[in-house]
Motif scaffolding. Structure first.
Motif, PDB file in Angstrom:
ATOM      1  N   LEU A 185       8.896  19.231 -26.711  1.00 49.59           N
ATOM      2  CA  LEU A 185       7.879  20.061 -27.366  1.00 49.59           C
ATOM      3  C   LEU A 185       7.063  20.834 -26.328  1.00 49.59           C
ATOM      4  N   ALA A 186       6.734  20.152 -25.233  1.00 51.72           N
ATOM      5  CA  ALA A 186       5.959  20.816 -24.175  1.00 51.72           C
ATOM      6  C   ALA A 186       6.758  21.986 -23.601  1.00 51.72           C
ATOM      7  N   ASN A 216      13.412  12.957 -24.675  1.00 54.40           N
ATOM      8  CA  ASN A 216      11.964  12.795 -24.721  1.00 54.40           C
ATOM      9  C   ASN A 216      11.343  13.877 -25.613  1.00 54.40           C
ATOM     10  N   LYS A 217      10.887  13.445 -26.785  1.00 55.38           N
ATOM     11  CA  LYS A 217      10.372  14.395 -27.779  1.00 55.38           C
ATOM     12  C   LYS A 217       9.149  15.157 -27.258  1.00 55.38           C
ATOM     13  N   THR A 218       8.264  14.430 -26.565  1.00 58.60           N
ATOM     14  CA  THR A 218       7.041  15.059 -26.055  1.00 58.60           C
ATOM     15  C   THR A 218       7.387  16.131 -25.022  1.00 58.60           C
TER      16      THR A 218
END
Ligand SMILES: Cc1ncc(COP(=O)(O)O)c(C=O)c1O
Length: 357
Positions: free
Chosen positions: A195-196, A190-192
């Motif tokens: 990043l988070a 999960n890219k999001t």
């Protein structure tokens, strides 16, 4: 540490010293990319240690105070501690004969407040992840795999850390893939989320002085990443050796009375971080081996509900019978890549000698 590895690591130190990017150096990004590729996920976020990785992932996946998180009763304390630190509630589930969370008991532990399950691939043996993911999906729960002891353990459909919504890893020095101090990472597709987590672990932002939200400081030093990157070249060989040593022990020790050996329950998935045996006379066996100069360990002397940290919950032996049996009977025999034949034969000889008493 063997000489060729030592030489390689000395080169690695020189490179890091020459570059002088002690944080966020190129080796850290190279390690993240290599680790993600080898684990079979699209993102790896390097952080300070696995306990932080758990905390950061839970937080960035939206855990709220009062949420319930299912964790196995027999594991290292980090799984429950990270949950508690976030004001959420660890709900303990007993383990099975292998020491893994008992999948048959999970449904009974799910309540309307349950948000996450944290399966732990304890000792290097994997939980049946396809089965667990199916269960989690049916109840709309998030899954964070604790892979601290199971780097690159592999089921037919993927590696540890690639099944759940995220996986967390430890690079504590004695782990199968160990740094020269603390280290950890988060694996996810999960890219999001990646990043988070990356932002949260760096004061809420990627760039210096950009704080998009309140975060914390949990970074992997470049030197640790560089060491891990070098060690990645050797990990498959070390894992194969661990597996060969485990087979050697198992062949030699099979059949001793009241003595249980580890099983590789899913063909070839076990990476034998720990070779864990069980004996009704565990304490006497441990003392006997110690007298003979053989160091053993207990993973772990107290199941988490029975530790002082969680004693206030009032759990009793009958609540977690398998975890309790585990804490009373488990013993880890010495096993490490490069272990000389004479050493393992000596361990075998003495374990057998104990059983003639
Ligand atoms: C199963 C498990 N989870 C989490 C951790 C925590 O790892 P770290 O020491 O990197 O925080 C460990 C380390 O011992 C572990 O064995």
């Amino acid at each position: 540490m063997n000489d060729p590895l030592r030489q390689a690591l000395e080169e690695v130190y020189k490179e890091v010293l020459n570059d002088s990017y002690f944080l966020f150096g190129r080796q850290m990004y190279a390690f993240e990319a290599a680790f993600a590729a080898k684990t079979g996920v699209s993102h790896c976020v390097a952080v300070g240690n696995c306990t932080d990785a758990l905390f950061i992932t839970l937080k960035m996946m939206g855990i709220q105070p009062g949420d319930e998180v299912i964790v196995p009763a027999m594991t290292w304390i980090s799984d429950a501690a990270a949950v508690s630190q976030l004001g959420a509630i660890p709900v303990f589930v007993d383990v099975d004969d292998q020491g893994l969370i008992d999948l048959n008991l999970i449904e009974a532990a799910i309540s309307p407040k349950t948000k996450f399950i944290i399966p732990v691939h304890l000792y290097g043996q994997m939980v049946d992840m396809p089965k667990l993911m199916f269960l989690a999906q049916q109840h709309s729960l998030f899954v964070i795999e604790d892979c601290a002891q199971s780097h690159f353990a592999t089921l037919a459909t993927g590696k540890a850390g690639s099944f759940g919504h995220a996986g967390v890893f430890s690079f504590y020095p004695s782990k199968n893939l160990g740094a020269l101090g603390d280290g950890g990472c988060i694996s996810t597709n999960n890219k999001t989320l990646a990043l988070a987590c990356r932002k949260f672990a760096n004061h809420g932002g990627i760039d210096k002085d950009s704080h998009e939200f309140v975060g914390l400081n949990s970074r992997m030093d470049t030197i640790q990443a560089a060491v891990l990157l070098e060690k990645l070249n050797h990990i498959d060989q070390w894992t194969n050796e661990r597996r060969r040593l485990a087979t050697y022990y198992t062949n030699a020790l099979d059949g001793l009375k009241e003595f249980r050996l580890p099983k590789d329950i899913h063909d070839n998935s076990h990476v034998f971080h720990i070779y864990e045996v069980r004996s009704k006379r565990r304490n006497s066996l441990k003392s006997f081996l110690e007298e003979k100069g053989i160091q053993t360990q207990v993973h772990y002397p107290k199941a988490i509900p029975f530790t002082n940290a969680y004693r206030h919950l009032g759990s009793e032996e009958a609540d977690f019978p398998k975890a309790y049996q585990h804490q009373e009977e488990t013993l880890s025999l010495p096993l490490y890549p490069g272990m000389p034949k004479a050493h393992r034969d000596y361990v075998i000889e003495q374990v057998k000698a104990f059983h003639t008493l």
